[in-house]
Design a protein around this motif. Structure first.
Motif, PDB file in Angstrom:
ATOM      1  N   ARG A 141      31.204  42.289  40.977  1.00 40.65           N
ATOM      2  CA  ARG A 141      32.512  41.749  40.212  1.00 40.65           C
ATOM      3  C   ARG A 141      33.414  41.093  41.372  1.00 40.65           C
ATOM      4  NH1 ARG A 141      32.880  46.916  38.053  1.00 40.65           N
ATOM      5  NH2 ARG A 141      34.180  47.602  39.674  1.00 40.65           N
ATOM      6  N   ALA A 142      33.455  41.436  42.389  1.00 41.36           N
ATOM      7  CA  ALA A 142      34.310  40.464  43.290  1.00 41.36           C
ATOM      8  C   ALA A 142      33.636  38.943  43.189  1.00 41.36           C
ATOM      9  CB  ALA A 142      34.233  41.028  44.821  1.00 41.36           C
ATOM     10  N   TYR A 143      32.342  38.881  43.115  1.00 37.48           N
ATOM     11  CA  TYR A 143      32.029  37.707  43.308  1.00 37.48           C
ATOM     12  C   TYR A 143      32.198  36.789  41.823  1.00 37.48           C
ATOM     13  CZ  TYR A 143      28.228  33.827  43.389  1.00 37.48           C
ATOM     14  OH  TYR A 143      27.582  32.632  43.201  1.00 37.48           O
ATOM     15  N   GLU A 144      32.082  37.611  40.802  1.00 40.86           N
ATOM     16  CA  GLU A 144      32.489  36.852  39.486  1.00 40.86           C
ATOM     17  C   GLU A 144      34.032  36.545  39.604  1.00 40.86           C
ATOM     18  OE1 GLU A 144      31.416  39.867  36.802  1.00 40.86           O
ATOM     19  OE2 GLU A 144      29.302  39.642  37.102  1.00 40.86           O
ATOM     20  N   ASP A 145      34.576  37.478  40.199  1.00 45.88           N
ATOM     21  CA  ASP A 145      36.261  37.141  40.062  1.00 45.88           C
ATOM     22  C   ASP A 145      36.312  35.782  40.909  1.00 45.88           C
ATOM     23  OD1 ASP A 145      36.469  39.451  38.980  1.00 45.88           O
ATOM     24  OD2 ASP A 145      37.453  40.464  40.721  1.00 45.88           O
ATOM     25  N   GLU A 146      35.713  35.420  41.976  1.00 48.95           N
ATOM     26  CA  GLU A 146      36.085  34.509  42.752  1.00 48.95           C
ATOM     27  C   GLU A 146      35.570  33.155  42.056  1.00 48.95           C
ATOM     28  OE1 GLU A 146      34.414  32.427  46.930  1.00 48.95           O
ATOM     29  OE2 GLU A 146      33.896  34.608  46.579  1.00 48.95           O
ATOM     30  N   ASN A 147      34.591  33.417  41.489  1.00 53.08           N
ATOM     31  CA  ASN A 147      34.352  31.945  40.518  1.00 53.08           C
ATOM     32  C   ASN A 147      35.152  31.731  39.381  1.00 53.08           C
ATOM     33  OD1 ASN A 147      31.850  31.840  42.013  1.00 53.08           O
ATOM     34  ND2 ASN A 147      30.528  32.859  40.658  1.00 53.08           N
ATOM     35  N   GLU A 148      35.841  32.776  38.638  1.00 51.69           N
ATOM     36  CA  GLU A 148      36.854  32.671  37.664  1.00 51.69           C
ATOM     37  C   GLU A 148      38.186  32.029  38.153  1.00 51.69           C
ATOM     38  OE1 GLU A 148      37.458  35.818  35.072  1.00 51.69           O
ATOM     39  OE2 GLU A 148      35.591  36.045  34.749  1.00 51.69           O
ATOM     40  N   MET A 149      38.555  32.011  39.596  1.00 50.90           N
ATOM     41  CA  MET A 149      39.704  31.723  40.131  1.00 50.90           C
ATOM     42  C   MET A 149      40.022  30.350  39.899  1.00 50.90           C
ATOM     43  SD  MET A 149      39.845  34.122  43.692  1.00 50.90           S
ATOM     44  CE  MET A 149      39.787  35.902  43.464  1.00 50.90           C
ATOM     45  N   HIS A 150      38.912  29.439  39.955  1.00 52.20           N
ATOM     46  CA  HIS A 150      39.455  27.918  40.115  1.00 52.20           C
ATOM     47  C   HIS A 150      39.914  27.516  38.832  1.00 52.20           C
ATOM     48  CE1 HIS A 150      37.652  27.790  44.062  1.00 52.20           C
ATOM     49  NE2 HIS A 150      36.865  28.467  43.560  1.00 52.20           N
ATOM     50  N   SER A 151      39.725  28.305  37.672  1.00 52.52           N
ATOM     51  CA  SER A 151      39.886  27.825  36.536  1.00 52.52           C
ATOM     52  C   SER A 151      41.691  28.497  36.205  1.00 52.52           C
ATOM     53  CB  SER A 151      39.286  28.289  35.532  1.00 52.52           C
ATOM     54  OG  SER A 151      39.200  29.669  35.273  1.00 52.52           O
ATOM     55  N   ARG A 152      42.066  29.320  37.073  1.00 58.29           N
ATOM     56  CA  ARG A 152      43.242  29.641  36.865  1.00 58.29           C
ATOM     57  C   ARG A 152      44.584  28.927  37.466  1.00 58.29           C
ATOM     58  NH1 ARG A 152      42.082  33.011  32.689  1.00 58.29           N
ATOM     59  NH2 ARG A 152      40.231  33.912  33.065  1.00 58.29           N
ATOM     60  N   GLN A 153      44.166  27.777  38.226  1.00 60.38           N
ATOM     61  CA  GLN A 153      45.239  27.203  39.004  1.00 60.38           C
ATOM     62  C   GLN A 153      45.879  25.877  38.119  1.00 60.38           C
ATOM     63  OE1 GLN A 153      44.535  26.320  42.894  1.00 60.38           O
ATOM     64  NE2 GLN A 153      46.569  25.828  43.532  1.00 60.38           N
ATOM     65  N   LEU A 154      47.186  25.859  38.168  1.00 58.18           N
ATOM     66  CA  LEU A 154      47.831  24.667  37.338  1.00 58.18           C
ATOM     67  C   LEU A 154      47.720  23.421  38.228  1.00 58.18           C
ATOM     68  CD1 LEU A 154      48.973  23.343  34.605  1.00 58.18           C
ATOM     69  CD2 LEU A 154      51.093  24.462  35.732  1.00 58.18           C
TER      70      LEU A 154
ATOM     71  N   SER B  37      51.241  38.055  54.379  1.00 55.38           N
ATOM     72  CA  SER B  37      52.216  37.553  53.391  1.00 55.38           C
ATOM     73  C   SER B  37      51.857  36.177  52.763  1.00 55.38           C
ATOM     74  CB  SER B  37      53.569  37.652  53.819  1.00 55.38           C
ATOM     75  OG  SER B  37      53.820  36.692  54.778  1.00 55.38           O
ATOM     76  N   TYR B  38      52.242  36.029  51.515  1.00 58.11           N
ATOM     77  CA  TYR B  38      52.032  34.770  50.974  1.00 58.11           C
ATOM     78  C   TYR B  38      53.120  34.295  50.176  1.00 58.11           C
ATOM     79  CZ  TYR B  38      46.853  35.059  52.037  1.00 58.11           C
ATOM     80  OH  TYR B  38      45.592  35.245  52.797  1.00 58.11           O
ATOM     81  N   THR B  39      53.475  33.056  50.102  1.00 56.25           N
ATOM     82  CA  THR B  39      54.600  32.470  49.206  1.00 56.25           C
ATOM     83  C   THR B  39      53.862  31.873  48.176  1.00 56.25           C
ATOM     84  OG1 THR B  39      56.309  32.330  51.072  1.00 56.25           O
ATOM     85  CG2 THR B  39      56.498  31.155  49.123  1.00 56.25           C
ATOM     86  N   LEU B  40      53.907  32.052  46.881  1.00 56.10           N
ATOM     87  CA  LEU B  40      53.406  31.711  45.860  1.00 56.10           C
ATOM     88  C   LEU B  40      54.113  31.033  44.865  1.00 56.10           C
ATOM     89  CD1 LEU B  40      51.031  35.084  45.386  1.00 56.10           C
ATOM     90  CD2 LEU B  40      50.547  32.792  46.502  1.00 56.10           C
ATOM     91  N   SER B  41      53.771  29.830  44.318  1.00 53.71           N
ATOM     92  CA  SER B  41      54.719  29.129  43.495  1.00 53.71           C
ATOM     93  C   SER B  41      53.811  29.084  42.099  1.00 53.71           C
ATOM     94  CB  SER B  41      54.744  27.669  43.838  1.00 53.71           C
ATOM     95  OG  SER B  41      55.362  27.598  45.179  1.00 53.71           O
ATOM     96  N   TRP B  42      54.875  29.532  41.184  1.00 54.65           N
ATOM     97  CA  TRP B  42      53.969  29.615  39.907  1.00 54.65           C
ATOM     98  C   TRP B  42      55.063  28.818  38.768  1.00 54.65           C
ATOM     99  CZ3 TRP B  42      54.323  34.561  42.441  1.00 54.65           C
ATOM    100  CH2 TRP B  42      53.135  35.220  42.609  1.00 54.65           C
ATOM    101  N   ALA B  43      54.159  28.242  37.610  1.00 53.78           N
ATOM    102  CA  ALA B  43      54.768  27.833  36.559  1.00 53.78           C
ATOM    103  C   ALA B  43      54.431  28.351  35.358  1.00 53.78           C
ATOM    104  CB  ALA B  43      54.299  26.245  36.409  1.00 53.78           C
ATOM    105  N   ASN B  44      55.422  28.466  34.413  1.00 53.93           N
ATOM    106  CA  ASN B  44      55.023  29.317  32.923  1.00 53.93           C
ATOM    107  C   ASN B  44      54.769  28.195  32.073  1.00 53.93           C
ATOM    108  OD1 ASN B  44      55.068  30.652  30.782  1.00 53.93           O
ATOM    109  ND2 ASN B  44      56.752  32.083  31.534  1.00 53.93           N
TER     110      ASN B  44
END
Length: 346
Positions: free
Chosen positions: A98-111, A336-343
């Motif tokens: 499942r972790a491997y599948e999650d990693e493959n899906e991540m690239h489509s979630r970034q703007l 820690s990570y500083t993350l920038s999101w847009a709605n």
């Protein structure tokens, strides 16, 4: 993602918990960088989360419950010890897959943004070659109208928001800075009255106030401009200031962010935030978050699910100092990570 952690007897708890922790950490940390939200959780029961289909998988969040002992699972009749070991190994392999599948899906979630606002800059430009602390997506459809009201909030106690304040001031926003340790805040005392600064260009309204994630036991009618407490939810702060939308929000909440994020998701307040820059801390579980390491990781991941359900997409991530996750040193990750999101659903 399951809502409950796998459990084993006392004899094998330490070794197998360590194995499962190593399996779970990569997808969660990659999610922090790329905001993956692949696995689906059961539909939540609470009103604010029900419409979004989010189930927060907190096993224990009360401090007095954190020390409870793990129960030993009952052995299934007729199941030999060797067969139990095989079942555990199969479960671990499924988690890893499942972790491997999650990693493959991540690239489509970034703007991907062709134009961005960098720290301290109010003029849009192409993404910089280096990796700044944060970035705001400056696509026209994501920015406030030139002739409309722009609202910005900042929650920070270490002065790390100076560049953010400079940027949003340059955009002509109505800016509010919240810091409970600031003796120069407007009102000069706890529970200071809130007032907007619309029309006062270049002015930052300072408030000696902080973000709360607990719902008040006795909710009193809030009057506009007065909250009566040094700690309030974002929804109450917005109501007191007369704001329906926060266009830019900066938050470094010093490990209180996970419970605050949960509150924003459950109440639907996060949908009223257009741009969010936030630091998440991984050294420990965070305020009022408890359970085993596996349970905490699942809870963090369920919060990220809520971000996607609220319409947020990751624009940029910046790794902070340290390499400790849940008080354990983990190579190639950060504390820690500083993350920038847009709605994208505004």
């Amino acid at each position: 993602m399951r809502a409950c952690a796998l459990r084993w007897g006392r004899g094998g708890l330490s070794l197998r918990s360590g194995v499962l922790l190593l399996i779970l950490i990569p997808p969660v940390l990659l999610a922090l960088q790329l905001l993956v939200v692949g696995p689906r959780l059961p539909r939540g029961a609470r009103a604010g989360a029900e419409e979004q289909g989010i189930a927060f998988s907190v096993i224990s969040i009360e401090p007095e419950r954190n020390s409870r002992q793990q129960e030993s699972p009952s052995r299934r009749p007729g199941l030999k010890e060797e067969e139990e070991e095989v079942e555990v190994e199969d479960a671990e392999r499924r988690e890893e897959a499942r972790a491997y599948e999650d990693e493959n899906e991540m690239h489509s979630r970034q703007l991907n943004c062709s134009r961005v606002l960098s720290p301290g800059q109010a003029q849009a430009s192409q993404p910089p070659a280096d990796s700044p602390h944060w970035l705001l997506c400056a696509e026209d459809w994501l920015l406030p109208a030139a002739d409309g009201l722009c609202v910005a909030y900042s929650f920070s106690m270490d002065g790390g928001d100076a560049d953010f304040l400079k940027t949003v001031l340059g955009l002509g926003c109505e800016v509010h800075s919240f810091d409970p340790s600031n003796s120069n805040a407007s009102g000069g005392h706890l529970g200071n009255s809130l007032a907007n600064n619309h029309g006062n260009g270049g002015v930052v309204s300072q408030h000696k106030m902080w973000l709360e994630w607990r719902a008040p036991r006795k909710r009193k009618q809030k009057t506009r401009g007065n909250l009566g407490s040094v700690s309030q939810t974002l929804a109450d702060i917005m109501a007191a200031l007369g704001h329906h939308t926060v266009h830019f929000l900066y938050a470094d909440l010093l490990s209180a962010e996970w419970r605050v994020f949960q509150n924003l998701i459950e109440l639907g307040t996060l949908q009223s935030v257009h741009h969010l820059v936030a630091t998440v801390h991984l050294q420990w579980a965070g305020f009022e978050v408890g359970g085993t390491n596996e349970e905490v990781l699942r809870y963090w991941f369920s919060v990220l699910l809520g971000f996607q359900a609220s319409g947020l997409k990751l624009v940029h991530s910046f790794a902070g100092e340290g390499h400790s996750v849940l008080k354990q040193t983990v190579a190639n990750v950060h504390s820690s990570y500083t993350l920038s999101w847009a709605n994208t659903r505004r």
